[in-house]
Write a protein that holds these residues in place. Structure first.
Motif, short mmCIF file in Angstrom:
data_model
loop_
_atom_site.label_atom_id
_atom_site.label_comp_id
_atom_site.label_asym_id
_atom_site.label_seq_id
_atom_site.Cartn_x
_atom_site.Cartn_y
_atom_site.Cartn_z
N TRP A 1 0.84 -1.19 0.00
CA TRP A 1 0.00 0.00 0.00
C TRP A 1 0.88 1.25 0.00
CZ3 TRP A 1 -4.67 -0.10 -1.54
CH2 TRP A 1 -5.45 1.04 -1.43
N HIS B 1 -0.78 1.31 -7.98
CA HIS B 1 -0.83 -0.14 -8.03
C HIS B 1 0.29 -0.73 -8.89
CE1 HIS B 1 -4.54 -0.18 -5.88
NE2 HIS B 1 -5.26 0.35 -6.85
N TYR C 1 -9.69 -2.23 -4.52
CA TYR C 1 -9.02 -3.46 -4.96
C TYR C 1 -10.10 -4.47 -5.36
CZ TYR C 1 -4.22 -2.43 -3.62
OH TYR C 1 -2.96 -1.91 -3.55
N GLY D 1 -7.60 -6.97 -10.04
CA GLY D 1 -7.10 -5.97 -9.10
C GLY D 1 -7.51 -4.55 -9.39
N ASN E 1 -8.47 5.77 -4.47
CA ASN E 1 -8.67 5.15 -5.76
C ASN E 1 -9.97 5.68 -6.36
OD1 ASN E 1 -9.41 2.53 -7.63
ND2 ASN E 1 -7.21 2.78 -7.33
#
Length: 299
Positions: A59, A76, A252, A257, A285
């Protein structure tokens, strides 16, 4: 035109080995015009190259990397493309964007339409919108944009016409042209958490010579706003007080993913509702289109 819903991280679009599109804005939609590189009537090869130079599998909070003249978020460690890519062809005019703005009156909406015309000698003459109820075949049948049988009963706030709303839109020469259309339907059913009623808005843009384009989007009649800021602050949905119970959606998703399947998007909403949550935060995100549509559809 090729429409890409999202890519991570850099996306380069090639048609017949010619670069026709580029995006470095991670996971945001973008478009590529294919006309100048296409081979009409022949074989066309479309390729999209994805580059993800700084991804990590742990993370990451606030770590950036220099890439040429820009700094990029490390984000990511896996890249790819979202589903839902489309290719469309247009003549005369193209509707490039449509969105509905809810107002303080839950049964009044402002439709925002952006069009692009390809021929300066053939201006966009008319933009018409019709709201239909997808759950009621009687209200959604019949010729598009005409007749009371396929439109909600109501009055266009600008023209006074019943059922549909139209505005003349000659627009400037070439380029994008924006219109706002204010519509009020007193008989519309409001969108609520317990009954998330959605309607379809059909937009039709026509040029002076009769060439046109159509777009359909889902929307709800509703209003959501705070009041009493600095004194006794609270939220109201359709005029009634509500409380915000929320959690973080980490962004996620299983399988790849990056983006959820439609089934996983629905599961996120149904599980949140089982916990009596009224909303979700998209933290670290971007919210994905399938998830936002599931939120709207399922309340």
């Amino acid at each position: 035109f090729l429409h890409v819903r999202g890519a991570h991280l850099r996306a380069e679009v090639y048609l017949n080995e010619k670069l026709v599109g580029y995006s470095i804005l991670e996971e945001l939609p973008f478009e590529a015009e294919l006309t100048h590189a296409a081979t009409p009537g022949g074989k066309n090869v479309l390729a999209i190259r994805i580059t993800n130079p700084f991804g990590r599998f742990d993370w990451v909070d606030g770590l950036n990397e220099q890439w040429g003249a820009v700094k990029l978020y490390r984000s990511h460690g896996f890249g790819g493309l979202d589903r839902g890519m489309t290719i469309s062809a247009h003549q005369g005019v193209r509707i490039t964007d449509v969105w509905v703005l809810n107002t303080s009156d839950p049964k009044t909406i402002i439709v925002n339409v952006t069009t692009f015309r390809f021929d300066d000698s053939d201006p966009v003459y008319n933009i018409e919108c019709v709201a239909v109820d997808p759950a009621n075949p009687r209200l959604s049948s019949g010729p598009f944009g005409t007749g009371a049988g396929n439109a909600l009963s109501g009055i266009c706030a600008d023209t006074g016409r019943s059922g549909s709303c139209a505005t003349p839109a000659p627009g400037p020469p070439g380029g994008p042209h924006k219109e706002e259309i204010k519509i009020n339907w007193p008989d519309a059913q409001l969108w609520e958490l317990s009954s998330p009623k959605l309607y379809h808005l059909n937009i039709h843009a026509t040029t002076q010579s009769g060439r046109g384009d159509t777009r359909t989007i889902a929307f709800g009649f509703r209003t959501f706003a705070p009041e009493g800021l600095g004194t006794n602050a609270l939220f109201r949905l359709n005029g009634r007080r509500m409380k915000i119970y929320t959690a973080i959606s980490w962004g996620y998703w299983g399988i790849n993913g990056m983006w959820p399947t439609p089934e996983l998007a629905v599961k996120e909403v149904t599980q949140a509702k089982k916990l009596n949550l009224t909303c979700l935060n998209f933290h670290r995100n971007l919210a994905k289109e399938d998830v936002l549509r599931a939120h709207d559809r399922l309340g």
